[in-house]
Design an enzyme around this catalytic site. Structure first.
Site, short mmCIF file in Angstrom:
data_model
loop_
_atom_site.label_atom_id
_atom_site.label_comp_id
_atom_site.label_asym_id
_atom_site.label_seq_id
_atom_site.Cartn_x
_atom_site.Cartn_y
_atom_site.Cartn_z
N GLU A 270 2.04 1.57 -3.40
CA GLU A 270 0.93 2.02 -4.22
C GLU A 270 0.71 3.53 -4.08
OE1 GLU A 270 -3.33 0.03 -5.11
OE2 GLU A 270 -3.04 0.64 -3.02
N SER B 198 16.09 14.14 -0.07
CA SER B 198 17.08 13.18 0.41
C SER B 198 16.42 12.11 1.27
CB SER B 198 18.13 13.90 1.25
OG SER B 198 19.05 12.97 1.80
N ARG C 182 0.83 -1.21 0.00
CA ARG C 182 0.00 0.00 0.00
C ARG C 182 0.86 1.26 0.00
NH1 ARG C 182 -3.63 -2.13 -2.35
NH2 ARG C 182 -5.33 -3.12 -1.26
#
Length: 166
Positions: free
Chosen positions: A109, A132, A106
């Site tokens: 995603e 960074s 997730r």
């Protein structure tokens, strides 16, 4: 009234071969002592995400971290684990790509769906560059909304590194 059980993260045995040898020892000691990453982080004076990253071999422990952690977990002073935790991490090997663990997937995603939107907004606010992941910190918090539903708040804070002209 039922006693609320403490949630403790433990080591997923399916990824053990991708982690440093010391990870299993750290997780076993953490579990035996019923310590959360939050409580360990408070003891070390670090963020809980940074501490978890040490356990997974994705971050390097300082000598002070290694000494405090060894003492807290009851690890032998003769154990090579402290030196191993202070070694150079082999980052990025903890799991397959794309991830198969549902929660990690997730997060992946989120980046897949919103990555270009994040990039566009960052570029507009900060210029041409990157965030960074070295000069970086993160925290995870829980919020409860007015309906009682739990929400997770993940903060990613990285130094902005502008691209240089050459």
């Amino acid at each position: 009234m039922a006693e609320q059980r403490q949630n403790l993260a433990s080591l997923d045995s399916s990824i053990i071969d991708r982690l440093p040898a010391y990870s299993a020892t750290l997780f076993d000691a953490k579990t035996q002592k019923r310590l959360t990453f939050e409580s360990i982080a408070a003891h070390l004076g670090r963020s809980e995400v940074a501490v978890a990253a040490i356990f997974y071999g994705q971050a390097r422990a300082s000598p002070e971290d290694a000494e405090k952690l060894s003492r807290l977990l009851g690890l032998s002073a003769e154990s090579p684990i402290a030196a191993q935790m202070m070694g150079f991490p082999d980052r990025g090997r903890a799991g397959p790509m794309p991830p198969v663990e549902p929660l990690i997937y997730r997060l992946y995603e989120v980046v897949q769906n919103y990555g270009y939107a994040f990039k566009a907004v960052m570029n507009e606010k900060l210029g041409d560059g990157i965030m960074s992941a070295i000069c970086f910190n993160s925290k995870v918090e829980k919020e409860v909304d007015e309906t009682g539903a739990a929400w997770v708040v993940i903060t990613l804070k990285g130094k902005w590194l502008p691209f240089s002209r050459f």
